[in-house]
Design a protein around this motif. Structure first.
Motif, mmCIF file in Angstrom:
data_model
loop_
_atom_site.group_PDB
_atom_site.id
_atom_site.type_symbol
_atom_site.label_atom_id
_atom_site.label_comp_id
_atom_site.label_asym_id
_atom_site.label_seq_id
_atom_site.Cartn_x
_atom_site.Cartn_y
_atom_site.Cartn_z
ATOM 1 N N ALA A 1 -16.305 8.685 -0.910
ATOM 2 C CA ALA A 1 -15.883 9.537 -2.032
ATOM 3 C C ALA A 1 -14.502 10.130 -1.773
ATOM 4 N N MET A 2 -14.265 10.583 -0.543
ATOM 5 C CA MET A 2 -12.949 11.149 -0.212
ATOM 6 C C MET A 2 -11.863 10.079 -0.317
ATOM 7 N N ARG A 3 -12.182 8.869 0.094
ATOM 8 C CA ARG A 3 -11.218 7.768 -0.003
ATOM 9 C C ARG A 3 -10.869 7.492 -1.469
ATOM 10 N N GLU A 4 -11.891 7.470 -2.311
ATOM 11 C CA GLU A 4 -11.657 7.220 -3.737
ATOM 12 C C GLU A 4 -10.822 8.340 -4.361
ATOM 13 N N ARG A 5 -11.106 9.553 -3.973
ATOM 14 C CA ARG A 5 -10.331 10.685 -4.514
ATOM 15 C C ARG A 5 -8.869 10.587 -4.114
ATOM 16 N N THR A 6 -8.631 10.259 -2.844
ATOM 17 C CA THR A 6 -7.234 10.166 -2.404
ATOM 18 C C THR A 6 -6.539 8.975 -3.037
ATOM 19 N N HIS B 1 -6.976 7.685 -5.934
ATOM 20 C CA HIS B 1 -6.706 7.894 -7.357
ATOM 21 C C HIS B 1 -6.058 9.249 -7.644
ATOM 22 N N HIS B 2 -5.484 9.858 -6.625
ATOM 23 C CA HIS B 2 -4.832 11.157 -6.800
ATOM 24 C C HIS B 2 -3.624 11.001 -7.714
ATOM 25 N N GLN B 3 -3.432 11.953 -8.606
ATOM 26 C CA GLN B 3 -2.336 11.888 -9.582
ATOM 27 C C GLN B 3 -0.966 11.945 -8.926
ATOM 28 N N HIS B 4 -0.846 12.728 -7.878
ATOM 29 C CA HIS B 4 0.451 12.936 -7.224
ATOM 30 C C HIS B 4 0.318 12.700 -5.723
ATOM 31 N N PRO B 5 0.196 11.427 -5.318
ATOM 32 C CA PRO B 5 -0.004 11.157 -3.888
ATOM 33 C C PRO B 5 1.210 11.548 -3.051
ATOM 34 N N THR B 6 0.939 12.175 -1.941
ATOM 35 C CA THR B 6 1.990 12.567 -0.999
ATOM 36 C C THR B 6 1.853 11.691 0.245
ATOM 37 N N GLY B 7 2.745 11.891 1.185
ATOM 38 C CA GLY B 7 2.656 11.158 2.440
ATOM 39 C C GLY B 7 1.342 11.437 3.145
ATOM 40 N N GLY B 8 0.892 12.691 3.111
ATOM 41 C CA GLY B 8 -0.374 13.063 3.735
ATOM 42 C C GLY B 8 -1.559 12.371 3.084
ATOM 43 N N ILE B 9 -1.507 12.235 1.782
ATOM 44 C CA ILE B 9 -2.586 11.554 1.066
ATOM 45 C C ILE B 9 -2.610 10.076 1.443
ATOM 46 N N ASP C 1 -1.575 8.830 4.225
ATOM 47 C CA ASP C 1 -2.081 8.788 5.601
ATOM 48 C C ASP C 1 -3.607 8.917 5.619
ATOM 49 N N ALA C 2 -4.127 9.764 4.757
ATOM 50 C CA ALA C 2 -5.581 9.957 4.690
ATOM 51 C C ALA C 2 -6.274 8.670 4.259
ATOM 52 N N ILE C 3 -5.682 7.953 3.328
ATOM 53 C CA ILE C 3 -6.267 6.681 2.883
ATOM 54 C C ILE C 3 -6.387 5.720 4.061
ATOM 55 N N VAL C 4 -5.354 5.674 4.909
ATOM 56 C CA VAL C 4 -5.388 4.802 6.086
ATOM 57 C C VAL C 4 -6.544 5.206 7.009
ATOM 58 N N VAL C 5 -6.704 6.503 7.222
ATOM 59 C CA VAL C 5 -7.789 6.998 8.083
ATOM 60 C C VAL C 5 -9.143 6.647 7.487
#
Length: 119
Positions: free
Chosen positions: A18-23, A25-33, A35-39
């Motif tokens: 669920a956290m992966r899906e949220r990140t 499809h985030h409207q304004h992805p940042t570098g941290g987001i 990075d989170a997808i990779v994790v």
């Protein structure tokens, strides 16, 4: 760490997914987001299905949880769609709580008539 605590193993996969899906499809992805997808992707690719023994433990934990939910410890809990009786009980609980709070405040507040103020 939170997903590896005792009693939450059965939630691990779905929480991370669920956290992966949220990140993703985030409207304004940042570098941290990103990075989170990779994790999350790394965790999901390394995920192993629970063994039969772990599945048995999960079932036992779930049954114990359900038993607790139906116990007297939760007698005043209200579901997502409370019945009329549950709503009436909630209103009564609120009234009782307010009455007890006012009584407590009344008994704990110093009596103004007997308390003298220095002049």
């Amino acid at each position: 760490e939170l997903t590896s605590q005792h009693g939450v193993r059965y939630k691990q996969y779905w929480t991370v997914r669920a956290m992966r899906e949220r990140t993703a499809h985030h409207q304004h992805p940042t570098g941290g987001i990103r990075d989170a997808i990779v994790v999350f992707d790394e965790w999901l690719s390394n995920y192993e299905e629970p063994t039969e023994e772990e599945k048995k433990e999960q079932r036992e934990e779930w049954e114990a949880f359900r038993k607790l939910c139906q116990s007297d410890a939760n007698q005043n809990s209200y579901g997502k769609n409370p019945s009329k009786e549950e709503l009436d009980r909630a209103r009564s609980d609120i009234s009782d709580g307010q009455r007890l709070l006012f009584e407590l405040l009344r008994t704990c507040r110093p009596n103004r008539e007997t308390t003298s103020t220095p002049t």
